[in-house]
Write an enzyme that holds these catalytic residues in place. Structure first.
Site, PDB file in Angstrom:
ATOM      1  N   PRO A 137       0.797  -1.231   0.000  1.00 32.37           N
ATOM      2  CA  PRO A 137       0.000   0.000   0.000  1.00 32.37           C
ATOM      3  C   PRO A 137       0.833   1.286   0.000  1.00 32.37           C
ATOM      4  O   PRO A 137       0.419   2.296  -0.569  1.00 32.37           O
ATOM      5  CB  PRO A 137      -0.831  -0.127   1.288  1.00 32.37           C
ATOM      6  N   GLY A 140       5.047   1.229  -4.104  1.00 34.70           N
ATOM      7  CA  GLY A 140       4.795   0.751  -5.455  1.00 34.70           C
ATOM      8  C   GLY A 140       6.053   0.906  -6.276  1.00 34.70           C
ATOM      9  O   GLY A 140       6.905   0.021  -6.328  1.00 34.70           O
ATOM     10  N   GLU A 376       4.504  -3.092 -13.775  1.00 27.91           N
ATOM     11  CA  GLU A 376       5.917  -3.383 -14.074  1.00 27.91           C
ATOM     12  C   GLU A 376       6.740  -2.110 -14.262  1.00 27.91           C
ATOM     13  O   GLU A 376       7.666  -2.071 -15.063  1.00 27.91           O
ATOM     14  CB  GLU A 376       6.051  -4.293 -15.309  1.00 27.91           C
TER      15      GLU A 376
END
Length: 399
Positions: A137, A140, A376
């Site tokens: 959370p 990233g 990605e």
């Protein structure tokens, strides 16, 4: 002339007749199998068992895996060809394969022989489903920012606690790659102290399925790891090197995402051209109008430039030119995904009023691309990564 690379030899694209034979076979599978389940799968938010079984029969899961580990022994270019052709019909399924491929690549490169035999073989054969759980959370793009912990036990093994989010296959996987901190971050090197583990499904608690904008049939989930005990033999590689392994896995996956976008762009261009030949306005085919011709030619240019840079990046990977590949992969991802987006938007405009309906499939393509631009490594991050890698690795100036 070739800055920042060494020579013109770095600008090859290695495509063979074997790749063309593979492309033809995967296109047959996509058009004759995937297309039949596309609408049902996207509506029901799942990939039917029949599709997975057929992919298993033709060896798509272990396409690039050594035969002794249950695979077909193909090269990296073959993954790009396969991903592009599948994404031309159903990108959600190509994402399902991508995550399994990431898992296999990571264990094949960094895992020991016991881990390979135990976990790579069943995934390569299509008997088990894999997931790659790194994102959290609060972490990233900042891979080094993960908070999940793995504390070493005095009697051996580790206990893992943490939460992961946006995990593809997160609620259906049998095996998970999990990154966790085995020591606190060093203020001068935050990436240090992260390790990588294999965790099986009985120890993972899926919290929720996340409803995403696109790739509706792909399972995206949040998972919880609560006092999960992992044997010491399930650590991948060396303790503390998990960040490097994860980054390598993302580099591996990045050009495959670019190939996904190629498939979407190809499908949109085909729809645009076909519709322009079928639809008439003012008693003329749309193809006769110069504005439509311009949209077609610009889309063709976008697609072929993206295809060349994607397969160029794939050739660098295949030839083990890692420094050159990392830059090329970042370029390929943002160029290809954004090119495909432009093609879809042009196709929507050529379709006119029908372009804003759901029946054409164009709006689904546009939604799917938003995720390809994000996962990605977001496109904004890829722009920064390519520049930093150029400065750091090729010029020697740390930025």
């Amino acid at each position: 002339m070739v800055f920042p690379f060494k020579s013109l030899e770095d600008f090859k694209v290695d495509i063979s007749q074997d790749h063309e034979l593979l492309r033809s076979a995967v296109r047959d599978f996509s058009e004759n199998i995937l297309a039949k389940y596309l609408e049902k799968g996207e509506k029901e938010l799942d990939i039917p068992k029949e599709v997975k079984e057929k992919a298993k029969e033709i060896g798509l899961y272990g396409l690039f895996v050594d035969p002794e580990l249950g695979g077909q022994g193909a090269d990296y270019i073959s993954l790009l060809v396969t991903s592009e052709e599948i994404s031309r019909i159903w990108p959600s399924f190509s994402t399902f394969l991508l995550i399994n491929w990431m898992f296999i690549y990571t264990l094949s490169r960094f895992g020991n022989e016991d881990l390979k035999k135990k976990y790579v073989i069943p995934v390569a054969k299509g008997d088990k489903i894999a997931a790659f759980a790194n994102t959290e959370p609060s972490a990233g793009s900042d891979v080094a920012g993960i908070k999940t912990t793995a504390k070493k036990l005095s009697n051996g093994g580790y206990v893992i606690n943490g939460r992961k989010i946006f995990i593809t296959n997160g609620d259906i996987a049998d095996y998970y790659i999990i990154t966790a901190r085995t020591s606190p971050p060093d203020p001068n090197a935050r990436w240090k102290g992260i390790s990588m583990f294999i965790v099986e499904k009985d120890s993972v608690k899926p919290i929720s399925r996340i409803d995403t904008t696109g790739l509706k049939a792909s399972h995206t989930a949040e998972i919880l790891l609560e006092d999960v005990k992992v044997p010491e033999e399930n650590i991948v590689g060396q303790e503390g090197n998990g960040f490097k392994y994860a980054v390598s896995a993302f580099d591996f996956a990045r050009t495959i995402v670019a190939s996904q976008a190629l498939g979407v762009g190809q499908a949109a261009l085909e729809k645009m051209v076909n519709y322009s030949l079928q639809r008439t306005a003012f008693e003329r085919k749309l193809a006769d109008f110069q504005l439509v011709q311009t949209k077609v030619s610009e889309s063709l240019a976008d697609l072929e430039v993206a295809r060349l840079i994607t397969y160029w990046a794939g050739t660098l990977f295949k030839n083990n030119k890692e420094n050159e590949y990392v830059i090329a992969a970042s370029l390929a991802k943002f160029i290809s995904t954004e090119a495909a987006e432009r093609i879809v938007l042009r196709a929507i405009s050529v379709y006119g009023g029908y372009g804003v309906t759901t029946s054409t499939g164009l709006e689904r393509m546009l939604r799917d691309l938003q995720i390809m631009k994000t996962y990605e490594g977001t496109n904004d991050i890829q722009r920064i990564s390519a520049a930093r890698y150029l400065y750091n690795k090729f010029i020697g100036y740390k930025v």
